[in-house]
Design a protein around this motif. Structure first.
Motif: not given
Length: 89
Positions: A45-46, A48-53
């Protein structure tokens, strides 16, 4: 199915190593698996939040490599330790 089969095999191995505390060993094994799932979700989750999928695959590869390094260090540490039998009294 493979994950479940692997976890069952792990539980059998843990129970063999601790025959006097099988319930505790089994509960500990399941708890460790659940902690791993939770940490994976948190880290994923972190990322994805910071760098994207798109960065999720690279992050997983790095975590896998780190796990292999830790496993290798453990194996080297175990092999370098000289086990001395305790004499019977």
């Amino acid at each position: 199915m493979i994950r479940k089969g692997g976890r069952s095999g792990n539980q059998l191995r843990v129970r063999k190593e601790a025959p006097e505390a099988q319930e505790f060993a089994s509960a500990l094994s399941v708890t460790i698996a659940q902690v791993g799932i939770g940490l994976g979700a948190l880290i994923g989750g972190k990322v994805i939040d910071v760098q994207g999928l798109a960065a999720l695959g690279s992050a997983n590869a790095l975590i896998g490599i780190a796990g292999l390094v830790v496993a290798l260090l453990i194996v080297i540490g175990i092999r370098s330790t000289r086990w001395k039998p305790i004499p019977a009294e």
